[in-house]
Design a protein around this motif. Structure first.
Motif, PDB file in Angstrom:
ATOM      1  N   LYS A 234       0.805  -1.108  -0.183  1.00 62.09           N
ATOM      2  CA  LYS A 234       0.149  -0.033  -0.051  1.00 62.09           C
ATOM      3  C   LYS A 234       0.786   1.280   0.037  1.00 62.09           C
ATOM      4  O   LYS A 234       0.358   2.407   0.073  1.00 62.09           O
ATOM      5  N   SER A 235       2.269   1.134   0.047  1.00 64.27           N
ATOM      6  CA  SER A 235       3.048   2.186  -0.018  1.00 64.27           C
ATOM      7  C   SER A 235       4.529   1.929  -0.499  1.00 64.27           C
ATOM      8  O   SER A 235       4.654   0.725  -0.663  1.00 64.27           O
ATOM      9  N   GLU A 236       5.380   2.841  -0.496  1.00 65.80           N
ATOM     10  CA  GLU A 236       6.774   2.494  -0.845  1.00 65.80           C
ATOM     11  C   GLU A 236       7.344   1.910   0.152  1.00 65.80           C
ATOM     12  O   GLU A 236       6.989   1.907   1.454  1.00 65.80           O
ATOM     13  N   GLY A 237       8.402   1.278  -0.058  1.00 69.07           N
ATOM     14  CA  GLY A 237       9.267   0.645   1.285  1.00 69.07           C
ATOM     15  C   GLY A 237      10.007  -0.448   0.808  1.00 69.07           C
ATOM     16  O   GLY A 237      10.377  -0.966  -0.616  1.00 69.07           O
ATOM     17  N   HIS A 238      10.435  -1.141   1.742  1.00 71.05           N
ATOM     18  CA  HIS A 238      11.160  -2.524   1.645  1.00 71.05           C
ATOM     19  C   HIS A 238      10.121  -3.647   2.038  1.00 71.05           C
ATOM     20  O   HIS A 238       9.471  -3.590   3.061  1.00 71.05           O
ATOM     21  N   TYR A 239      10.352  -4.871   1.215  1.00 67.75           N
ATOM     22  CA  TYR A 239       9.402  -5.634   1.336  1.00 67.75           C
ATOM     23  C   TYR A 239      10.154  -7.228   1.631  1.00 67.75           C
ATOM     24  O   TYR A 239      11.194  -7.263   0.602  1.00 67.75           O
ATOM     25  N   THR A 240       9.663  -8.353   2.092  1.00 67.02           N
ATOM     26  CA  THR A 240      10.128  -9.653   1.860  1.00 67.02           C
ATOM     27  C   THR A 240       9.235 -10.625   2.406  1.00 67.02           C
ATOM     28  O   THR A 240       8.049 -10.174   2.715  1.00 67.02           O
ATOM     29  N   ILE A 241       9.645 -12.123   2.351  1.00 62.59           N
ATOM     30  CA  ILE A 241       8.465 -13.050   2.810  1.00 62.59           C
ATOM     31  C   ILE A 241       9.421 -13.705   3.846  1.00 62.59           C
ATOM     32  O   ILE A 241      10.504 -14.246   3.584  1.00 62.59           O
ATOM     33  N   VAL A 242       8.635 -14.359   4.940  1.00 64.49           N
ATOM     34  CA  VAL A 242       9.309 -14.861   6.000  1.00 64.49           C
ATOM     35  C   VAL A 242       8.259 -15.895   6.482  1.00 64.49           C
ATOM     36  O   VAL A 242       6.959 -16.280   6.065  1.00 64.49           O
ATOM     37  N   VAL A 243       9.016 -16.839   7.277  1.00 64.58           N
ATOM     38  CA  VAL A 243       8.156 -17.973   8.197  1.00 64.58           C
ATOM     39  C   VAL A 243       8.748 -17.921   9.570  1.00 64.58           C
ATOM     40  O   VAL A 243       9.864 -17.689   9.692  1.00 64.58           O
ATOM     41  N   PRO A 244       7.646 -18.559  10.405  1.00 64.06           N
ATOM     42  CA  PRO A 244       8.242 -18.816  11.786  1.00 64.06           C
ATOM     43  C   PRO A 244       9.593 -19.494  11.825  1.00 64.06           C
ATOM     44  O   PRO A 244       9.663 -20.462  11.141  1.00 64.06           O
ATOM     45  N   THR A 245      10.342 -18.830  12.610  1.00 64.87           N
ATOM     46  CA  THR A 245      11.757 -19.730  12.891  1.00 64.87           C
ATOM     47  C   THR A 245      11.423 -21.034  13.625  1.00 64.87           C
ATOM     48  O   THR A 245      10.985 -21.144  14.541  1.00 64.87           O
ATOM     49  N   THR A 246      12.050 -22.301  13.200  1.00 66.78           N
ATOM     50  CA  THR A 246      11.783 -23.501  13.780  1.00 66.78           C
ATOM     51  C   THR A 246      12.785 -23.615  14.881  1.00 66.78           C
ATOM     52  O   THR A 246      13.617 -22.686  15.123  1.00 66.78           O
ATOM     53  N   LYS A 247      12.430 -24.542  15.658  1.00 61.88           N
ATOM     54  CA  LYS A 247      13.251 -24.960  16.897  1.00 61.88           C
ATOM     55  C   LYS A 247      14.597 -24.947  16.679  1.00 61.88           C
ATOM     56  O   LYS A 247      15.580 -24.598  17.250  1.00 61.88           O
ATOM     57  N   SER A 248      14.860 -25.862  15.750  1.00 62.54           N
ATOM     58  CA  SER A 248      16.181 -26.251  15.297  1.00 62.54           C
ATOM     59  C   SER A 248      16.913 -25.141  14.922  1.00 62.54           C
ATOM     60  O   SER A 248      18.201 -24.991  15.158  1.00 62.54           O
ATOM     61  N   HIS A 249      16.313 -24.485  14.018  1.00 68.39           N
ATOM     62  CA  HIS A 249      17.202 -23.337  13.566  1.00 68.39           C
ATOM     63  C   HIS A 249      17.569 -22.373  14.549  1.00 68.39           C
ATOM     64  O   HIS A 249      18.638 -21.679  14.811  1.00 68.39           O
ATOM     65  N   THR A 250      16.679 -22.062  15.641  1.00 67.65           N
ATOM     66  CA  THR A 250      16.841 -21.199  16.552  1.00 67.65           C
ATOM     67  C   THR A 250      18.015 -21.735  17.613  1.00 67.65           C
ATOM     68  O   THR A 250      18.698 -20.881  17.866  1.00 67.65           O
ATOM     69  N   GLN A 251      18.109 -23.067  17.451  1.00 65.22           N
ATOM     70  CA  GLN A 251      19.193 -23.620  18.256  1.00 65.22           C
ATOM     71  C   GLN A 251      20.409 -23.489  17.764  1.00 65.22           C
ATOM     72  O   GLN A 251      21.671 -23.166  18.431  1.00 65.22           O
ATOM     73  N   ASN A 252      20.410 -23.602  16.364  1.00 67.27           N
ATOM     74  CA  ASN A 252      21.825 -23.378  15.605  1.00 67.27           C
ATOM     75  C   ASN A 252      22.140 -21.800  15.796  1.00 67.27           C
ATOM     76  O   ASN A 252      23.293 -21.489  16.064  1.00 67.27           O
ATOM     77  N   LEU A 253      21.333 -20.979  15.908  1.00 63.67           N
ATOM     78  CA  LEU A 253      21.522 -19.293  15.828  1.00 63.67           C
ATOM     79  C   LEU A 253      22.080 -19.181  17.243  1.00 63.67           C
ATOM     80  O   LEU A 253      23.106 -18.396  17.249  1.00 63.67           O
ATOM     81  N   SER A 254      21.550 -19.792  18.167  1.00 65.42           N
ATOM     82  CA  SER A 254      21.917 -19.673  19.475  1.00 65.42           C
ATOM     83  C   SER A 254      23.481 -20.243  19.772  1.00 65.42           C
ATOM     84  O   SER A 254      24.199 -19.532  20.433  1.00 65.42           O
TER      85      SER A 254
END
Length: 300
Positions: free
Chosen positions: A199-219
């Motif tokens: 509905k306006s100018e700006g920056h956009y992307t597509i996301v999904v909720p972070t899975t538990k395994s991915h969160t553990q790897n990040l931590s």
């Protein structure tokens, strides 16, 4: 000696503070406003004599490899009547740019593998690069005046097609995200697979909720980085302390030698002293040895 040691401590403390601040800045996301300003100025340098209606693909310096930008200059009347369809963006007609100017320029951004350095969504994983559509004022001689414009949409919204999507869990539905200029994050459902409405100018992307395994790897990665930084800082501080101790030991040994020489000089024969410039040196008084005859007989 105390003043010199204190000065060395102050200098080292400043170096440590600068080092820690650089680590904090490096771990944080980059400033996307500074990026927009740089891209705007770079586009002006790259295109010296722009033509209205022509699309330009701008080459960036090597340290920005992975970011793609394009720019087009339009008359605002033509933009309002026809809209513009380019790359992944479809801007419908009847979109009003503000402030009102005779000409405008639209900068299209594909941040590619730099997306996560400038934008992030807590607890979500980006499936696509961050796309940006930024309108600017323009003039006859300058492609971009670097004054941002707002797009007032009165009819159909802007459509953004995301062609390069990373694999994700089949039972998770991706969500459209808009990054606001004030740092806000707004979610919106896709209208069809990998197509978002704006509905306006700006920056956009597509996301999904972070899975538990991915969160553990990040931590784990975050903890590893923290320990690496702490280890480096501890080694740096330990090296500084060692050098400081060596300096103090050397100065103490020199001071003891000087005192020992002073004591030895006090035990010996006392000499007069005199000054040569700013240096005080010992001075032995001059005495002539009186002549003595070997025989008492004096020749007549």
């Amino acid at each position: 000696m105390g003043l010199k040691v204190e000065r060395w401590c102050q200098i080292t403390w400043i170096i440590v503070c600068l080092f820690l601040s650089s680590l904090v800045e490096a771990s944080d996301t980059y400033d996307h406003d500074s990026l927009d300003t740089f891209l705007c100025k770079h586009a002006n340098r790259a295109i010296g004599k722009p033509r209205t209606g022509a699309f330009y693909n701008i080459s960036l310096p090597g340290n920005f490899t992975g970011i793609d930008i394009s720019v087009v200059r339009l008359r605002t009347v033509s933009f309002w009547l026809r809209g513009v369809n380019y790359s992944f963006f479809n801007i419908p007609k009847r979109v009003v740019p503000q402030p009102n100017r005779k000409r405008m320029a639209i900068l299209y951004e594909n941040l590619g593998n730099w997306s996560s350095h400038y934008y992030n969504v807590p607890n979500y994983t980006m499936l696509a690069p961050v796309f940006g559509i930024i309108p600017y004022t323009s003039s006859e001689t300058t492609l971009i005046d670097c004054e941002k414009m707002n797009l007032i949409i009165q009819g159909k919204p802007i459509r953004i097609q995301f062609p390069h999507i990373r694999p994700h869990a089949k039972n998770v539905t991706p969500i459209c995200v808009k990054f606001g200029a004030d740092g806000s994050v707004k979610f919106r459902n896709m209208i069809k697979p990998y197509v978002c409405e704006a509905k306006s100018e700006g920056h956009y992307t597509i996301v999904v909720p972070t899975t538990k395994s991915h969160t553990q790897n990040l931590s784990k990665g975050f903890k590893f980085n923290i320990w690496w930084v702490l280890g480096f800082v501890i080694c740096f501080v330990g090296l500084f302390v060692l050098v400081l101790v060596l300096i103090i030991v050397v100065k103490v040994v020199k001071r003891r030698k000087i005192r020992k020489m002073e004591k030895n000089s006090e035990k010996g024969e006392a000499f007069d002293t005199f000054w040569i410039g700013e240096t005080k040196v010992p001075f032995a008084s001059i005495r002539r040895t009186q002549p003595v005859l070997e025989n008492d007989d004096v020749p007549s």
